[in-house]
Design a protein around this motif. Structure first.
Motif, mmCIF file in Angstrom:
data_model
loop_
_atom_site.group_PDB
_atom_site.id
_atom_site.type_symbol
_atom_site.label_atom_id
_atom_site.label_comp_id
_atom_site.label_asym_id
_atom_site.label_seq_id
_atom_site.Cartn_x
_atom_site.Cartn_y
_atom_site.Cartn_z
ATOM 1 N N GLU A 1 0.755 -1.443 -0.015
ATOM 2 C CA GLU A 1 0.036 0.187 0.024
ATOM 3 C C GLU A 1 0.991 1.232 0.183
ATOM 4 O O GLU A 1 0.610 2.437 -0.647
ATOM 5 C CB GLU A 1 -0.821 0.060 1.312
ATOM 6 C CG GLU A 1 -2.252 -0.804 0.895
ATOM 7 C CD GLU A 1 -2.138 -2.325 1.286
ATOM 8 O OE1 GLU A 1 -1.009 -2.770 1.618
ATOM 9 O OE2 GLU A 1 -2.813 -3.075 0.943
ATOM 10 N N THR B 1 0.273 3.640 -3.012
ATOM 11 C CA THR B 1 -0.483 5.020 -2.816
ATOM 12 C C THR B 1 0.563 6.146 -3.208
ATOM 13 O O THR B 1 0.226 6.975 -3.954
ATOM 14 C CB THR B 1 -0.544 5.130 -1.476
ATOM 15 O OG1 THR B 1 -1.470 3.843 -1.141
ATOM 16 C CG2 THR B 1 -1.362 6.261 -0.973
ATOM 17 N N ALA C 1 -4.906 6.913 -5.303
ATOM 18 C CA ALA C 1 -4.022 6.802 -4.141
ATOM 19 C C ALA C 1 -5.252 6.487 -3.200
ATOM 20 O O ALA C 1 -5.159 5.691 -2.141
ATOM 21 C CB ALA C 1 -3.406 7.925 -4.053
ATOM 22 N N ASN D 1 -7.041 3.337 -3.272
ATOM 23 C CA ASN D 1 -6.142 2.214 -2.872
ATOM 24 C C ASN D 1 -6.211 1.968 -1.289
ATOM 25 O O ASN D 1 -6.574 1.059 -0.755
ATOM 26 C CB ASN D 1 -4.720 2.159 -3.191
ATOM 27 C CG ASN D 1 -3.689 1.280 -2.873
ATOM 28 O OD1 ASN D 1 -4.258 0.067 -2.939
ATOM 29 N ND2 ASN D 1 -2.821 1.509 -2.129
ATOM 30 N N ILE D 2 -6.063 3.066 -0.403
ATOM 31 C CA ILE D 2 -6.221 2.982 0.882
ATOM 32 C C ILE D 2 -7.535 2.454 1.255
ATOM 33 O O ILE D 2 -7.716 1.655 2.227
ATOM 34 C CB ILE D 2 -5.978 4.511 1.598
ATOM 35 C CG1 ILE D 2 -4.327 4.930 1.334
ATOM 36 C CG2 ILE D 2 -5.976 4.488 2.937
ATOM 37 C CD1 ILE D 2 -4.208 6.103 1.703
ATOM 38 N N ASN E 1 -2.555 2.002 7.042
ATOM 39 C CA ASN E 1 -2.949 2.691 5.681
ATOM 40 C C ASN E 1 -3.728 4.051 5.867
ATOM 41 O O ASN E 1 -3.230 4.736 4.938
ATOM 42 C CB ASN E 1 -4.028 1.527 5.124
ATOM 43 C CG ASN E 1 -3.691 0.392 4.814
ATOM 44 O OD1 ASN E 1 -2.374 0.221 4.587
ATOM 45 N ND2 ASN E 1 -4.374 -0.668 4.389
ATOM 46 N N CYS F 1 0.594 11.280 2.169
ATOM 47 C CA CYS F 1 -0.004 11.782 0.721
ATOM 48 C C CYS F 1 -0.215 13.070 0.509
ATOM 49 O O CYS F 1 0.059 14.072 -0.058
ATOM 50 C CB CYS F 1 -1.402 11.149 0.330
ATOM 51 S SG CYS F 1 -1.272 9.170 -0.251
#
Length: 321
Positions: free
Chosen positions: A51, A55, A67, A70-71, A249, A256
């Protein structure tokens, strides 16, 4: 060719995770730290490494939807793993027999998911030190969970298992764990790059691909971890790895925020709000299953509802992409 790369990377990730939880199970006894701390933070971070790469790479590809998808998708898939294994091993009543200390991580998962859902809906735009207030709250909750669990003593019944004959030495288990984690980390990058290309080729959209295809693939280590832990009769390690991965996560959202050109939750499609709501519901169902423990007449109903909400989420993302 891109599909071949994606499949090969997924297989490598799956294979590397086969030994990872075995080493973690040994470390929990040999180190004396216990399965709660080892599972929630060491094993959880190791299995969440795909991850990290998927990400962060998606952010550098200027694809915030993939991104965040995905989390959220990985957390959804992780809870699906827990629900499926809870049904498969229903006679053992996994969620009813894990240590009560696991409730802490489950509750923090609910709180952190709630923060994310509110940030997406309310479009919180209060930047502090270049990151949003939602990111600061997530960091605070994660550190608080680490502090609480670190202060949680190892249950006596787990200490009693330390006298059993070990297959590995502490050094062997630690080195093997690190090597497997590095392999998983590398394969995650290949999953992201090929997944981004699949999104373009299929036209399914980054929200669906990120929340389903890539999220499911990067959660392969968690699948193998839970399966291996259950075979080792270590329900607590299995559950801790899932809860810990979900907490870690969500911490990635802060990363990010730091590397993206703006608050990432304000740059994504509102379709993720539905994913966040269903994730919040499923996280709450896990908490209920743990707190209710053995008092449910129909034990598996929370897990069955969690599977239903996961299917509804994927259907929504498919048609909204």
């Amino acid at each position: 060719m891109v599909f071949v790369v994606f499949i090969v990377a997924a297989i490598i990730t799956f294979a590397a995770a086969t030994k990872l939880s075995t080493y973690a199970d040994a470390l929990s006894r040999l180190s004396g730290l216990g399965s709660l701390l080892i599972g929630t933070f060491l094993l959880a971070v190791a299995t969440a490494l795909p991850e990290v790469t998927t990400t962060v790479t998606a952010v550098f590809l200027d694809n915030p939807d993939m991104a965040v998808g995905n989390i959220l998708g990985s957390n959804h898939f992780n809870l699906l793993i827990l629900a499926v294994f809870d049904i498969i091993y229903r006679k053992r009543k996994m969620l009813a027999h894990i240590y009560k200390q696991q409730r802490y991580t489950a509750l923090f998962g609910v709180f952190m998911t709630l923060v994310i859902a509110l940030a997406i809906f309310m479009r919180l735009d209060i930047p502090i030190l270049t990151i949003g207030i939602d990111a600061l709250i997530i960091v605070a909750l994660y550190l608080l969970s680490l502090w609480i669990i670190q202060r949680t003593p190892v249950p006596e019944q787990e200490k009693n298992h330390s006298s059993q004959e070990e297959e590995y030495s502490l050094k062997h288990a630690l080195m093997g764990f690190i090597i497997m984690a590095i392999i998983i980390f590398i394969s995650g990058t290949a999953l992201t790059l090929s997944g981004d290309q699949i999104a373009l080729i299929t036209g399914l959209g980054s929200s669906f691909v990120g929340s389903f295809l890539i999220a499911g693939s990067t959660s392969l280590p968690e699948v193998v971890t839970v399966l291996t832990a259950m075979r080792l009769n270590n329900e607590n390690l299995a559950a801790a790895s899932i809860y810990g991965s979900n907490l870690f996560n969500m911490l990635l959202l802060v990363v990010c925020d730091l590397i993206y050109r703006g608050p990432i939750l304000q740059s994504i499609s509102l379709s993720h709000a539905v994913t966040a709501i269903f994730l919040l519901i499923n996280s709450s169902l896990v908490c209920y299953a743990m707190f209710a423990r053995k008092n449910r007449r129909f034990y598996t109903w929370p897990s069955l509802v969690m599977i239903l909400f996961y299917i509804l989420t994927m259907v929504w993302l498919y048609y909204s992409s």
